[in-house]
Design an enzyme around this catalytic site. Structure first.
Site, PDB file in Angstrom:
ATOM      1  CE1 TYR A  53      -4.001   2.079   0.401  1.00 35.55           C
ATOM      2  CE2 TYR A  53      -2.619   3.312   1.933  1.00 35.55           C
ATOM      3  CZ  TYR A  53      -3.758   3.218   1.154  1.00 35.55           C
ATOM      4  OH  TYR A  53      -4.649   4.246   1.126  1.00 35.55           O
ATOM      5  CG  HIS A  73      -6.016  -8.192   2.455  1.00 35.97           C
ATOM      6  ND1 HIS A  73      -6.269  -9.540   2.428  1.00 35.97           N
ATOM      7  CD2 HIS A  73      -4.704  -8.036   2.176  1.00 35.97           C
ATOM      8  CE1 HIS A  73      -5.153 -10.185   2.149  1.00 35.97           C
ATOM      9  NE2 HIS A  73      -4.190  -9.303   1.993  1.00 35.97           N
ATOM     10  NE  ARG A  97       1.789 -16.160 -11.576  1.00 38.83           N
ATOM     11  CZ  ARG A  97       1.467 -17.438 -11.395  1.00 38.83           C
ATOM     12  NH1 ARG A  97       1.991 -18.125 -10.401  1.00 38.83           N
ATOM     13  NH2 ARG A  97       0.627 -18.041 -12.205  1.00 38.83           N
TER      14      ARG A  97
END
Length: 166
Positions: free
Chosen positions: A66, A97, A136
């Protein structure tokens, strides 16, 4: 997922610009450290492989994904930074979330890029679980950090093309 069909570390390197004088900021989320450190390593190595100087790469850490948007803005506002690479990982988990965080970060990084007229690269993994993240971040699907670094390089090349005088 799209990366199931593509290796994130395989990309075209045709006509990449000279980045030996370019300066990069790489922001790394401290949340999901095992994943984000691998993303950083991939991005850092790709920049070096394509001509960036180690002293022209600045690393910044933020607590979570964030906070990548504000950190990116701080770096992008600097005159000595040409591109920002934001690396993070938000695993879906049992709550929503991730929907809120991923959307906010994507929008925030886009806004920073448009506001500063600099490439700000979204290198945030949004997997369903830890294994998909690891796959990844240097695993069987390559490394999103590699892809983020090459994207930064290519965007600087496009910027040069657009703003160069004929």
């Amino acid at each position: 997922m799209a990366s199931d069909l593509k290796n994130l570390s395989v990309f075209s390197t045709d006509a990449l610009p000279d980045i030996s004088r370019r300066r990069f900021a790489i922001l790394v989320s401290e949340w999901n450290t095992e994943v984000t450190e691998a993303l950083f390593e991939g991005a850092y190595q790709v920049l070096l492989q394509h001509g960036a100087k180690p002293e022209h790469i600045i690393r910044g850490n933020v607590p979570g994904s964030y906070e990548l948007s504000l950190g990116a803005q701080w770096f992008a506002q600097r005159d000595d930074i040409d591109a920002v690479i934001a690396l993070g990982c938000v695993i879906q988990g049992e709550t929503k979330h991730n929907d809120y965080i991923n959307h906010a970060v994507a929008q925030g990084l886009t806004n920073v890029s448009l506001k500063t007229d600099k490439p700000v690269i979204f290198g945030v993994l949004t997997p369903n679980d830890q294994q998909q993240a690891l796959d990844r971040a240097g695993g069987k699907h390559g490394n999103k950090g590699d892809e983020a670094a090459i994207t930064a390089i290519k965007m600087l090349g496009l910027q040069q093309q657009v703003y160069s005088k004929f």
